[in-house]
Motif scaffolding. Structure first.
Motif, short mmCIF file in Angstrom:
data_model
loop_
_atom_site.label_atom_id
_atom_site.label_comp_id
_atom_site.label_asym_id
_atom_site.label_seq_id
_atom_site.Cartn_x
_atom_site.Cartn_y
_atom_site.Cartn_z
N ARG A 1 7.03 43.63 120.84
CA ARG A 1 6.45 44.60 121.78
C ARG A 1 7.50 45.39 122.56
O ARG A 1 7.27 46.54 122.91
N ARG A 2 8.65 44.77 122.83
CA ARG A 2 9.64 45.44 123.68
C ARG A 2 10.97 45.62 122.96
O ARG A 2 12.02 45.69 123.59
N ARG A 3 10.93 45.73 121.66
CA ARG A 3 12.16 45.87 120.88
C ARG A 3 12.80 47.23 121.10
O ARG A 3 12.12 48.22 121.41
N TYR A 4 14.10 47.27 120.89
CA TYR A 4 14.83 48.53 120.97
C TYR A 4 14.37 49.48 119.87
O TYR A 4 14.19 50.68 120.09
N SER A 5 14.22 48.94 118.68
CA SER A 5 13.70 49.71 117.56
C SER A 5 13.26 48.73 116.48
O SER A 5 13.64 47.56 116.48
N ARG A 6 12.48 49.24 115.53
CA ARG A 6 12.06 48.38 114.42
C ARG A 6 13.26 47.94 113.59
O ARG A 6 13.37 46.76 113.21
N LEU A 7 14.16 48.87 113.31
CA LEU A 7 15.33 48.53 112.51
C LEU A 7 16.18 47.48 113.22
O LEU A 7 16.69 46.55 112.58
N TRP A 8 16.32 47.61 114.55
CA TRP A 8 17.14 46.64 115.27
C TRP A 8 16.49 45.25 115.26
O TRP A 8 17.18 44.25 115.11
N GLN A 9 15.18 45.20 115.42
CA GLN A 9 14.53 43.88 115.35
C GLN A 9 14.76 43.23 113.99
O GLN A 9 15.03 42.02 113.92
N GLU A 10 14.67 44.00 112.94
CA GLU A 10 14.91 43.43 111.62
C GLU A 10 16.35 42.92 111.50
O GLU A 10 16.59 41.83 110.94
N LYS A 11 17.30 43.68 112.04
CA LYS A 11 18.70 43.23 111.99
C LYS A 11 18.88 41.95 112.81
O LYS A 11 19.61 41.03 112.41
N VAL A 12 18.22 41.89 113.97
CA VAL A 12 18.33 40.71 114.83
C VAL A 12 17.78 39.48 114.13
O VAL A 12 18.44 38.42 114.08
N VAL A 13 16.59 39.58 113.59
CA VAL A 13 15.97 38.42 112.97
C VAL A 13 16.73 38.00 111.71
O VAL A 13 16.87 36.81 111.42
#
Length: 394
Positions: free
Chosen positions: A172-184
């Motif tokens: 819900r509060r991610r910087y971006s979709r791409l960044w969340q994927e990189k984080v996970v």
């Protein structure tokens, strides 16, 4: 296009939606957006947010996505069939500047619960990404990568924490979709089995992780208008959940009316029936101690139950909680914004909360001041009276 799959949301949206389909298909609701971070001007981005909403409302579940949902033990075939026909409709969403002209925007979602429940998470993700790509679009994410690797190393390399597992709760509060994927992806590679999974269904499928989640505040709030008398609404919500899932997804949320009211309703039957409870407001150490004592008072071994912590966690706080409660119960930790939006700029504290159901106001009165969101103060006062909630709470 920020959202390109209807799976790009949290698991508990699907688990709640199935209950709505089977038990409350005619319920009508209203949600409202609020940015709790002061001084944020979102008005310049309204048209961009609307464009992303239009794109979201063109999406349908693909056949392979439906096949993935059918692999879940707790999902019923008729619900997947319904999702095969489902499409979000932008007519239920209104976005405009607030009348005070102070940079705040108003987003209201009104319509059938069954057809609006999936708006919350992707809309919040859209607002976040639109805001950050306009205010820090050229940001070098090296700082974010460095911070992330430090968190991974802290959890992975500290002696005696091999059993401490975390999950990503940050859609819900991610910087971006791409960044969340990189984080996970980095968490999976760096932590191995110390990564329990993710609340994001799209990422769980893509990265072969366990999707995690059960229910949210809106589910218990809605029962203020759906159940029997108001005082029995929390019990009615838990019983409806047990009726639907018959032992699956057995984590109860404890802070819609505060812990005192929750423990009064969470009797020996529920202590034995549910796998555990989730903390989302108030002091987590005090909360955990009281819940463990409550299990003991109801002749339940706390070591057989799960305490889930998910309120504003970072890795050091996770490790403190793990050290405090380890060996006394089972533990789970959901880390959100600190994982998916810790790249330099201050993250936004934005929420979308249910405020009405079937024409009646509904509210949450948690153990953290400031988390309540209701437009009817008379109803809030009545709710406090019914559930014996002090005026200083919520």
């Amino acid at each position: 296009m920020i959202i390109d799959s209807l799976l790009d949301t949290d698991l508990y949206k699907f688990s709640m939606m199935q209950v709505v389909l089977h038990q409350y298909p005619a319920a009508q609701v209203e949600y409202r957006f609020k940015c709790r971070t002061p001084g944020i001007d979102l008005v310049p981005y309204i048209e961009e947010i609307r464009a992303e909403l239009k794109a979201l409302c063109r999406l349908r579940f693909a056949p392979d996505e439906l096949d993935y949902l059918r692999t879940w033990r707790f999902i019923k075939s008729d619900f997947v069939d319904f999702l095969g026909l489902f499409q979000l409709n932008e007519k239920y969403v209104a976005i405009a500047p607030v009348a005070a002209a102070n940079g705040e925007i108003e987003i209201r979602i009104r319509g059938p619960w069954l057809h609006t429940i999936l708006f919350e998470v992707p809309l919040l993700a859209i607002v976040n990404e639109v805001y950050f790509r306009n205010t820090s679009g050229g940001l070098d994410l090296a700082e974010g990568r460095q911070r992330l690797q430090a968190k991974i190393a802290l959890l992975r390399d500290t002696p005696d924490y091999a059993g401490c597992r975390i999950a990503d709760y940050g859609t819900r509060r991610r910087y971006s979709r791409l960044w969340q994927e990189k984080v996970v992806t980095a968490l999976r590679e760096g932590l191995g089995e110390q990564l329990a999974g993710t609340s994001n269904v799209w990422l769980a499928r893509k990265l072969d992780l366990t999707p995690l989640g059960t229910l949210a505040h809106e589910y218990l709030q809605a029962h203020q208008a759906l159940g029997p008398r108001l005082r029995d609404s929390q019990v009615a919500a838990l019983e409806a959940w047990a009726k639907e899932y018959r032992g699956d997804l057995g984590i109860a949320l404890s802070d819609v009316y505060g812990l005192d009211a929750f423990l009064r309703d969470f009797d020996m039957y529920f202590c034995k029936l549910f796998d555990g409870t989730r903390h989302d407001s108030g002091d987590p150490f005090a909360w955990g101690e009281r819940v463990l004592a409550h299990y003991r008072e109801n002749r339940v071994d706390p070591r057989s139950k799960v305490l889930v912590f998910s309120d504003g966690l970072d890795i050091p706080r996770v490790m403190q909680l793990y050290a405090h409660f380890r060996s006394r119960c089972q533990l789970a930790f959901g880390v959100g914004t600190n994982l998916t939006n810790d790249v330099g700029p201050e993250p936004l504290n934005i929420v979308i909360k249910m405020i009405r159901c079937n024409g009646q106001p509904v509210a949450k009165l948690s153990d953290s001041p400031g988390k309540n969101m209701c437009e009817d103060e008379a109803y809030v006062a009545y709710l406090r009276q019914v559930f014996e909630i002090p005026a200083t709470q919520g």
